[in-house]
Motif scaffolding. Sequence first.
Motif, PDB file in Angstrom:
ATOM      1  N   ALA A 160     -17.242 -49.613  -1.923  1.00 51.26           N
ATOM      2  CA  ALA A 160     -16.176 -50.350  -2.612  1.00 51.26           C
ATOM      3  C   ALA A 160     -16.735 -51.424  -3.535  1.00 51.26           C
ATOM      4  N   SER A 161     -17.875 -51.980  -3.182  1.00 47.29           N
ATOM      5  CA  SER A 161     -18.451 -53.047  -4.010  1.00 47.29           C
ATOM      6  C   SER A 161     -18.848 -52.542  -5.395  1.00 47.29           C
ATOM      7  N   ASP A 162     -18.978 -51.235  -5.546  1.00 46.32           N
ATOM      8  CA  ASP A 162     -19.303 -50.661  -6.850  1.00 46.32           C
ATOM      9  C   ASP A 162     -18.096 -50.608  -7.782  1.00 46.32           C
ATOM     10  N   VAL A 163     -16.883 -50.711  -7.219  1.00 40.43           N
ATOM     11  CA  VAL A 163     -15.688 -50.527  -8.049  1.00 40.43           C
ATOM     12  C   VAL A 163     -14.719 -51.702  -8.030  1.00 40.43           C
ATOM     13  N   ILE A 164     -14.806 -52.578  -7.063  1.00 44.06           N
ATOM     14  CA  ILE A 164     -13.865 -53.701  -7.008  1.00 44.06           C
ATOM     15  C   ILE A 164     -14.439 -54.868  -7.789  1.00 44.06           C
ATOM     16  N   LYS A 165     -13.698 -55.268  -8.824  1.00 40.92           N
ATOM     17  CA  LYS A 165     -14.158 -56.337  -9.707  1.00 40.92           C
ATOM     18  C   LYS A 165     -13.560 -57.671  -9.304  1.00 40.92           C
ATOM     19  N   GLU A 166     -12.256 -57.717  -9.153  1.00 38.97           N
ATOM     20  CA  GLU A 166     -11.534 -58.954  -8.854  1.00 38.97           C
ATOM     21  C   GLU A 166     -10.459 -58.653  -7.822  1.00 38.97           C
ATOM     22  N   SER A 167     -10.140 -59.655  -7.043  1.00 41.35           N
ATOM     23  CA  SER A 167      -9.013 -59.559  -6.125  1.00 41.35           C
ATOM     24  C   SER A 167      -8.441 -60.956  -5.978  1.00 41.35           C
ATOM     25  N   PHE A 168      -7.165 -61.087  -6.318  1.00 40.47           N
ATOM     26  CA  PHE A 168      -6.505 -62.387  -6.281  1.00 40.47           C
ATOM     27  C   PHE A 168      -5.302 -62.356  -5.355  1.00 40.47           C
ATOM     28  N   VAL A 169      -5.119 -63.435  -4.622  1.00 36.36           N
ATOM     29  CA  VAL A 169      -3.864 -63.662  -3.919  1.00 36.36           C
ATOM     30  C   VAL A 169      -3.083 -64.607  -4.818  1.00 36.36           C
ATOM     31  N   THR A 170      -2.066 -64.065  -5.456  1.00 32.64           N
ATOM     32  CA  THR A 170      -1.275 -64.822  -6.436  1.00 32.64           C
ATOM     33  C   THR A 170       0.097 -65.112  -5.835  1.00 32.64           C
ATOM     34  N   TYR A 171       0.088 -65.906  -4.808  1.00 31.07           N
ATOM     35  CA  TYR A 171       1.290 -66.165  -4.024  1.00 31.07           C
ATOM     36  C   TYR A 171       2.284 -67.048  -4.776  1.00 31.07           C
ATOM     37  N   ALA A 172       1.807 -68.080  -5.406  1.00 29.44           N
ATOM     38  CA  ALA A 172       2.684 -69.032  -6.100  1.00 29.44           C
ATOM     39  C   ALA A 172       2.952 -68.586  -7.536  1.00 29.44           C
ATOM     40  N   GLU A 173       4.109 -68.961  -8.059  1.00 30.31           N
ATOM     41  CA  GLU A 173       4.465 -68.644  -9.438  1.00 30.31           C
ATOM     42  C   GLU A 173       3.421 -69.191 -10.405  1.00 30.31           C
ATOM     43  N   GLU A 174       2.966 -70.413 -10.158  1.00 30.33           N
ATOM     44  CA  GLU A 174       1.979 -71.040 -11.029  1.00 30.33           C
ATOM     45  C   GLU A 174       0.661 -70.269 -11.033  1.00 30.33           C
ATOM     46  N   THR A 175       0.314 -69.692  -9.899  1.00 31.52           N
ATOM     47  CA  THR A 175      -0.916 -68.906  -9.804  1.00 31.52           C
ATOM     48  C   THR A 175      -0.775 -67.607 -10.584  1.00 31.52           C
ATOM     49  N   LYS A 176       0.383 -66.980 -10.472  1.00 33.63           N
ATOM     50  CA  LYS A 176       0.634 -65.775 -11.264  1.00 33.63           C
ATOM     51  C   LYS A 176       0.495 -66.109 -12.752  1.00 33.63           C
ATOM     52  N   SER A 177       1.001 -67.243 -13.139  1.00 29.76           N
ATOM     53  CA  SER A 177       0.944 -67.662 -14.538  1.00 29.76           C
ATOM     54  C   SER A 177      -0.492 -67.944 -14.978  1.00 29.76           C
ATOM     55  N   SER A 178      -1.210 -68.757 -14.214  1.00 30.81           N
ATOM     56  CA  SER A 178      -2.546 -69.173 -14.641  1.00 30.81           C
ATOM     57  C   SER A 178      -3.585 -68.052 -14.542  1.00 30.81           C
ATOM     58  N   LEU A 179      -3.553 -67.260 -13.486  1.00 29.93           N
ATOM     59  CA  LEU A 179      -4.560 -66.211 -13.317  1.00 29.93           C
ATOM     60  C   LEU A 179      -4.236 -64.936 -14.076  1.00 29.93           C
ATOM     61  N   LEU A 180      -2.950 -64.662 -14.288  1.00 27.89           N
ATOM     62  CA  LEU A 180      -2.555 -63.386 -14.876  1.00 27.89           C
ATOM     63  C   LEU A 180      -1.900 -63.527 -16.245  1.00 27.89           C
ATOM     64  N   ASP A 181      -1.853 -64.759 -16.753  1.00 25.10           N
ATOM     65  CA  ASP A 181      -1.252 -65.033 -18.060  1.00 25.10           C
ATOM     66  C   ASP A 181       0.207 -64.589 -18.164  1.00 25.10           C
ATOM     67  N   ILE A 182       0.956 -64.800 -17.092  1.00 27.18           N
ATOM     68  CA  ILE A 182       2.381 -64.496 -17.117  1.00 27.18           C
ATOM     69  C   ILE A 182       3.126 -65.781 -17.463  1.00 27.18           C
ATOM     70  N   ASP A 183       3.996 -65.705 -18.438  1.00 29.68           N
ATOM     71  CA  ASP A 183       4.799 -66.854 -18.847  1.00 29.68           C
ATOM     72  C   ASP A 183       5.748 -67.230 -17.709  1.00 29.68           C
ATOM     73  N   LEU A 184       5.708 -68.505 -17.304  1.00 33.78           N
ATOM     74  CA  LEU A 184       6.574 -68.963 -16.215  1.00 33.78           C
ATOM     75  C   LEU A 184       8.054 -68.742 -16.527  1.00 33.78           C
ATOM     76  N   SER A 185       8.436 -68.819 -17.780  1.00 36.28           N
ATOM     77  CA  SER A 185       9.840 -68.599 -18.129  1.00 36.28           C
ATOM     78  C   SER A 185      10.249 -67.154 -17.844  1.00 36.28           C
TER      79      SER A 185
END
Length: 165
Positions: free
Chosen positions: A44-69
Amino acid sequence: MRVGLVDRRKSLIKLLKNRQEILATAESCTGGMIASLLISIPGASDVIKESFVTYAEETKSSLLDIDLSQIKRHGVVSYNTAEAMVRGLREKYQCDLAIASTGVAGPGNDGDILQGTVYLAVSYRNLIKVQKFHFKGTRNLVRIQASLKAIELANTIVEGFHSCE
């Protein structure tokens, strides 16, 4: 753990490894369980690049570039948010396969959204697939079921592309 699940995880890792493709996850209600289930497979280490727990809305926005609106307009547990999560992973982190989860594991409902409601999104090549599920059980059972289903969906999509080549 069912033998079928182990085979599906191994198959996914093998397919990605053979094609030199990269996987990333953004998990809300599953809390990293999708990545954990995949990481337990050798290679798996050959194929997994990133893994995020994006629990909060702000985290989804900052890590994934999703507009909070957008999150406010559609809701954090929605088709649109799940789709935006995999789009953000693909665009920002340049992965070939993106898997995301958002939902209500419980206990209890979140406003009008019932416990067990989960949106899973998979993006691979030119395809984005988002599905809504209603899982039954305790908080951890919902998380487990959602994680297993996400891996199954991803494997099905990647296998489908590979069988066409």
